[in-house]
Design an enzyme around this catalytic site. Structure first.
Site, PDB file in Angstrom:
ATOM      1  N   SER A 118      31.499   2.155  75.412  1.00  0.00           N
ATOM      2  CA  SER A 118      32.160   1.344  74.433  1.00  0.00           C
ATOM      3  C   SER A 118      31.556   1.557  73.198  1.00  0.00           C
ATOM      4  O   SER A 118      32.358   1.175  72.304  1.00  0.00           O
ATOM      5  CB  SER A 118      31.721  -0.209  74.871  1.00  0.00           C
ATOM      6  OG  SER A 118      31.912  -0.338  76.004  1.00  0.00           O
ATOM      7  N   HIS A 139      38.334   5.499  76.983  1.00  0.00           N
ATOM      8  CA  HIS A 139      37.746   4.301  77.044  1.00  0.00           C
ATOM      9  C   HIS A 139      39.096   3.095  77.495  1.00  0.00           C
ATOM     10  O   HIS A 139      40.056   2.824  76.782  1.00  0.00           O
ATOM     11  CB  HIS A 139      37.264   3.816  75.434  1.00  0.00           C
ATOM     12  CG  HIS A 139      36.968   2.338  75.243  1.00  0.00           C
ATOM     13  ND1 HIS A 139      37.001   1.735  74.062  1.00  0.00           N
ATOM     14  CD2 HIS A 139      36.207   1.803  76.226  1.00  0.00           C
ATOM     15  CE1 HIS A 139      36.227   0.401  74.364  1.00  0.00           C
ATOM     16  NE2 HIS A 139      36.071   0.531  75.316  1.00  0.00           N
ATOM     17  N   GLU A 151      41.966   4.195  75.018  1.00  0.00           N
ATOM     18  CA  GLU A 151      41.665   4.528  73.897  1.00  0.00           C
ATOM     19  C   GLU A 151      40.870   6.019  74.084  1.00  0.00           C
ATOM     20  O   GLU A 151      39.817   6.219  74.786  1.00  0.00           O
ATOM     21  CB  GLU A 151      40.483   3.668  73.018  1.00  0.00           C
ATOM     22  CG  GLU A 151      40.422   3.855  71.521  1.00  0.00           C
ATOM     23  CD  GLU A 151      39.339   2.806  71.108  1.00  0.00           C
ATOM     24  OE1 GLU A 151      38.560   2.323  71.710  1.00  0.00           O
ATOM     25  OE2 GLU A 151      39.222   2.609  69.990  1.00  0.00           O
ATOM     26  N   ASN A 189      36.557  -1.939  69.293  1.00  0.00           N
ATOM     27  CA  ASN A 189      35.641  -2.669  69.005  1.00  0.00           C
ATOM     28  C   ASN A 189      35.177  -2.836  67.677  1.00  0.00           C
ATOM     29  O   ASN A 189      34.466  -3.726  67.146  1.00  0.00           O
ATOM     30  CB  ASN A 189      34.207  -1.896  69.810  1.00  0.00           C
ATOM     31  CG  ASN A 189      34.225  -2.592  71.315  1.00  0.00           C
ATOM     32  OD1 ASN A 189      34.736  -3.508  71.581  1.00  0.00           O
ATOM     33  ND2 ASN A 189      34.041  -1.300  71.949  1.00  0.00           N
TER      34      ASN A 189
HETATM   35  N1  LIG Z   1      32.824  -4.210  81.085  1.00  0.00           N
HETATM   36  C1  LIG Z   1      33.660  -3.970  80.395  1.00  0.00           C
HETATM   37  O1  LIG Z   1      34.358  -5.007  79.849  1.00  0.00           O
HETATM   38  C2  LIG Z   1      33.705  -2.402  79.681  1.00  0.00           C
HETATM   39  C3  LIG Z   1      34.822  -2.308  78.852  1.00  0.00           C
HETATM   40  C4  LIG Z   1      35.063  -0.991  78.446  1.00  0.00           C
HETATM   41  C5  LIG Z   1      34.110   0.065  78.649  1.00  0.00           C
HETATM   42  N2  LIG Z   1      33.124  -0.495  79.381  1.00  0.00           N
HETATM   43  C6  LIG Z   1      31.832   0.656  79.476  1.00  0.00           C
HETATM   44  O2  LIG Z   1      31.753   1.272  80.627  1.00  0.00           O
HETATM   45  C7  LIG Z   1      30.740   1.535  81.300  1.00  0.00           C
HETATM   46  C8  LIG Z   1      30.258   0.913  82.385  1.00  0.00           C
HETATM   47  O3  LIG Z   1      30.406  -0.388  82.240  1.00  0.00           O
HETATM   48  P1  LIG Z   1      30.547  -1.768  83.291  1.00  0.00           P
HETATM   49  O4  LIG Z   1      30.502  -2.718  82.764  1.00  0.00           O
HETATM   50  O5  LIG Z   1      31.123  -1.104  84.501  1.00  0.00           O
HETATM   51  O6  LIG Z   1      28.841  -1.675  84.041  1.00  0.00           O
HETATM   52  P2  LIG Z   1      28.113  -2.089  85.248  1.00  0.00           P
HETATM   53  O7  LIG Z   1      26.863  -2.224  84.957  1.00  0.00           O
HETATM   54  O8  LIG Z   1      29.210  -3.000  85.935  1.00  0.00           O
HETATM   55  O9  LIG Z   1      28.132  -0.750  86.127  1.00  0.00           O
HETATM   56  C9  LIG Z   1      27.411   0.242  85.827  1.00  0.00           C
HETATM   57  C10 LIG Z   1      27.177   0.961  87.134  1.00  0.00           C
HETATM   58  O10 LIG Z   1      26.535   2.339  86.853  1.00  0.00           O
HETATM   59  C11 LIG Z   1      25.568   2.667  87.940  1.00  0.00           C
HETATM   60  N3  LIG Z   1      24.575   3.720  87.607  1.00  0.00           N
HETATM   61  C12 LIG Z   1      23.621   3.604  86.981  1.00  0.00           C
HETATM   62  N4  LIG Z   1      22.993   4.616  86.618  1.00  0.00           N
HETATM   63  C13 LIG Z   1      23.547   5.543  87.384  1.00  0.00           C
HETATM   64  C14 LIG Z   1      23.400   7.002  87.457  1.00  0.00           C
HETATM   65  N5  LIG Z   1      22.451   7.523  87.235  1.00  0.00           N
HETATM   66  N6  LIG Z   1      24.300   7.848  88.343  1.00  0.00           N
HETATM   67  C15 LIG Z   1      25.371   6.957  88.893  1.00  0.00           C
HETATM   68  N7  LIG Z   1      25.384   5.586  88.563  1.00  0.00           N
HETATM   69  C16 LIG Z   1      24.907   4.981  87.828  1.00  0.00           C
HETATM   70  C17 LIG Z   1      25.033   1.257  88.344  1.00  0.00           C
HETATM   71  O11 LIG Z   1      24.350   1.389  89.790  1.00  0.00           O
HETATM   72  C18 LIG Z   1      26.384   0.358  88.230  1.00  0.00           C
HETATM   73  O12 LIG Z   1      26.820   0.381  89.283  1.00  0.00           O
HETATM   74  C19 LIG Z   1      29.514   1.483  80.095  1.00  0.00           C
HETATM   75  O13 LIG Z   1      29.635   2.407  79.359  1.00  0.00           O
HETATM   76  C20 LIG Z   1      30.389   0.530  79.117  1.00  0.00           C
HETATM   77  O14 LIG Z   1      29.855   0.313  77.941  1.00  0.00           O
HETATM   78  C21 LIG Z   1      32.794  -1.680  79.888  1.00  0.00           C
END
Ligand SMILES: NC(=O)c1ccc[n+]([C@@H]2O[C@H](COP(=O)([O-])OP(=O)(O)OC[C@H]3O[C@@H](n4cnc5c(N)ncnc54)[C@H](O)[C@@H]3O)[C@@H](O)[C@H]2O)c1
Length: 295
Positions: A118, A139, A151, A189
């Site tokens: 993000s 994104h 994005e 964002n």
């Molecule tokens: N949540 C949102 O609304 C949203 C929207 C757009 C983008 N994002 C981006 O998406 C990404 C993930 O966010 P999320 O909300 O899904 O997070 P989340 O916390 O729900 O999930 C993250 C996952 O990554 C895993 N993980 C951690 N280290 C790891 C590794 N070394 N290898 C493999 N897996 C690993 C964790 O076990 C977990 O299951 C981030 O970069 C975030 O900025 C999130």
């Protein structure tokens, strides 16, 4: 392109895996945590069930989609045949740099490496690899299977070829890709977060209460959700971290996070995920109850 590896099975990763699998790609879903993989697969199955119930897909399409996803706990094993990797692991700079270094070493040399970050710089992530021209931002928005926008963020070194491939690929997923350049907050964002921050600032200054601010924006601007409720849904810690990336990146006080936001995050009031933010979610995820008197 046939094999797509997705790193991280959390909120975004399972949605991304679902979306590719439903479009016929073979997906290798990779997470360090077995529990996350199980939760992710359960979520995908539940979301597919909902689509079957609404007659958007058939039972056979559901089984086919689930059959297209394989899970792994090792990056090296999961990416062996990947044409594309979409990384959606926890938002943490050091972690992403480490994962991309590992991906660069483990993936075939023509694999495109995308990140769903993000806020972290695509250029910086690309610099951790020996193929910065093949690193790009993809994104997706939450919930991934439903939201149309992707994005597409070009890092400083991302090639035209890779950008075009990812733009076209996003269309085959039924999404609307939109190309932007790599500057803090990208576009989504950069525009959204200052609005949420301003809503918090308006509350902090005592101009109006939580319900009043959200009502003005919902009914006055036709937003489906008020900004304070939206901030609770995104996670106040996530909002704070994205604002800090923009504040640091632009060195411009207009992105400085509101002190009320900072205080709430320090107090552990993170929104829906902690049960309380601007609203109280202890009984329901629908935000009818304001958490406290903020003025
Ligand atoms: N949540 C949102 O609304 C949203 C929207 C757009 C983008 N994002 C981006 O998406 C990404 C993930 O966010 P999320 O909300 O899904 O997070 P989340 O916390 O729900 O999930 C993250 C996952 O990554 C895993 N993980 C951690 N280290 C790891 C590794 N070394 N290898 C493999 N897996 C690993 C964790 O076990 C977990 O299951 C981030 O970069 C975030 O900025 C999130």
């Amino acid at each position: 392109m046939k094999n797509v590896a997705v790193i991280g099975a959390g909120t975004m990763g399972n949605g991304i895996a679902h979306t590719f699998a439903q479009s016929g790609f073979k997906v290798q879903l990779i997470d360090i945590s077995e529990a996350s993989l199980k939760r992710g697969m359960d979520t995908i199955a539940k979301n597919l069930d909902r689509m079957v119930a609404k007659e958007k897909i058939t039972e056979a399409e559901k089984s086919e989609t689930l059959g297209n996803i394989e899970t792994f706990t090792s990056i090296a094993e999961g990416v062996e045949y990947a044409s594309l990797v979409v990384e959606a692991a926890t938002e943490n700079l050091d972690l992403k740099l480490k994962i991309f270094k590992e991906l660069d070493e483990a993936c075939p040399e023509d694999t495109i490496l995308a990140t769903n970050t993000s806020s972290i710089s695509i250029t910086q992530i690309g610099a951790a690899t020996s193929r910065p021209e093949m690193v790009i931002g993809m994104h997706f928005m939450n919930p991934v299977p439903i939201m149309k926008l992707v994005e597409i963020i070009r890092g400083y070194n991302t090639s035209d070829d890779v950008t075009n491939t990812i733009m076209e690929l996003s269309k085959t997923l039924g999404k609307v890709p939109t190309e932007v350049n790599d500057y803090p907050g990208f576009v989504a964002n950069r525009i959204l977060m200052p609005m949420l921050n301003e809503a918090i600032e308006t509350l902090y200054n005592g101009v109006a209460g939580v319900t009043e601010i959200d009502t003005v924006m919902k009914l006055g601007m036709a937003h489906p959700m008020g900004p304070l409720q939206l901030a609770d849904f995104i996670g106040l810690d996530v909002c704070l971290s994205i604002l800090n990336v923009m504040y640091d990146g632009f060195k411009n006080p207009k992105y400085a996070p509101c002190p009320l936001l900072v205080n709430m995050v320090m107090a552990g009031k993170l929104g829906v995920k902690s049960g309380e933010g601007f609203y109280d979610y202890s009984e329901s995820r629908k935000a009818e109850k304001v958490a406290k008197q903020f003025a």
